[in-house]
Design an enzyme around this catalytic site. Structure first.
Site, short mmCIF file in Angstrom:
data_model
loop_
_atom_site.label_atom_id
_atom_site.label_comp_id
_atom_site.label_asym_id
_atom_site.label_seq_id
_atom_site.Cartn_x
_atom_site.Cartn_y
_atom_site.Cartn_z
N ASP A 113 0.86 -1.18 0.00
CA ASP A 113 0.00 0.00 0.00
C ASP A 113 0.89 1.23 0.00
O ASP A 113 2.01 1.20 0.52
CB ASP A 113 -0.91 0.01 1.23
N ASP A 129 -6.88 -1.43 -4.53
CA ASP A 129 -7.95 -1.16 -3.55
C ASP A 129 -8.94 -0.15 -4.11
O ASP A 129 -10.16 -0.31 -3.95
CB ASP A 129 -7.36 -0.60 -2.25
#
Length: 168
Positions: A113, A129
């Site tokens: 991330d 995401d």
């Protein structure tokens, strides 16, 4: 249209993996890189769970569930005679995001991330995401607003056809 959406999904998967590679090679060295001051920054995080960090350490459960969702979405997209462009693109986004994060879980054991909205202190996330969230959002919009409108139009058309048949 379905195949164009799947091609776009493949391109999004490629972009997701390239950005994650960059994040691992470059961003991981600095940790955080401000982009818009205290509003938005790039922050390297290794997420070993699902959304919002839930199910940490449950790699194979996440791999299994994600794989089933992706397979189901691909089958649904290819078998169903979908007329709604919104629904086709929504499913393609869900597939692309799911595969992007699935690759990370299988290859690395965690999801990379890197996007962080510091202003609102939202969880760090990635392109995959975002694809899943936008895709799910579009499915919800379709189910709440578009599908009922289509059903109403279909019912009105059937009523109108029925009325004409009785007059003949």
């Amino acid at each position: 249209m379905k195949y164009i959406a799947l091609l776009a999904a493949a391109l999004l998967i490629g972009a997701d993996q390239l950005i994650k590679y960059w994040a691992m090679e470059s961003l991981s060295q600095v940790g955080t890189m401000p982009v818009l001051g205290d509003v938005f920054q790039l922050t390297y995080v290794e997420n070993r769970g699902a959304a919002f960090g839930i199910l940490k350490g449950q790699k194979w459960i996440l791999v299994g569930v994600t794989s089933l969702v992706i397979i189901g979405a691909i089958i649904f997209l290819l078998i169903k005679n979908l007329k709604s462009k919104t629904l086709i693109w929504a499913i393609a986004l869900i597939i692309s995001g799911g595969i992007g994060n699935l690759i990370d879980r299988i290859v690395r054991g965690y999801v990379v991330d890197y996007l962080y909205f510091k202003l609102i202190d939202f969880y760090v996330f990635n392109l995959a995401d975002a694809c899943v969230c936008v895709g799910v959002g579009l499915v919800i919009i379709y189910l709440i607003f578009i599908e009922p409108k289509l059903q109403k139009q279909k019912a009105q058309a059937q009523t109108a056809d029925g009325g004409l048949s009785e007059q003949e």
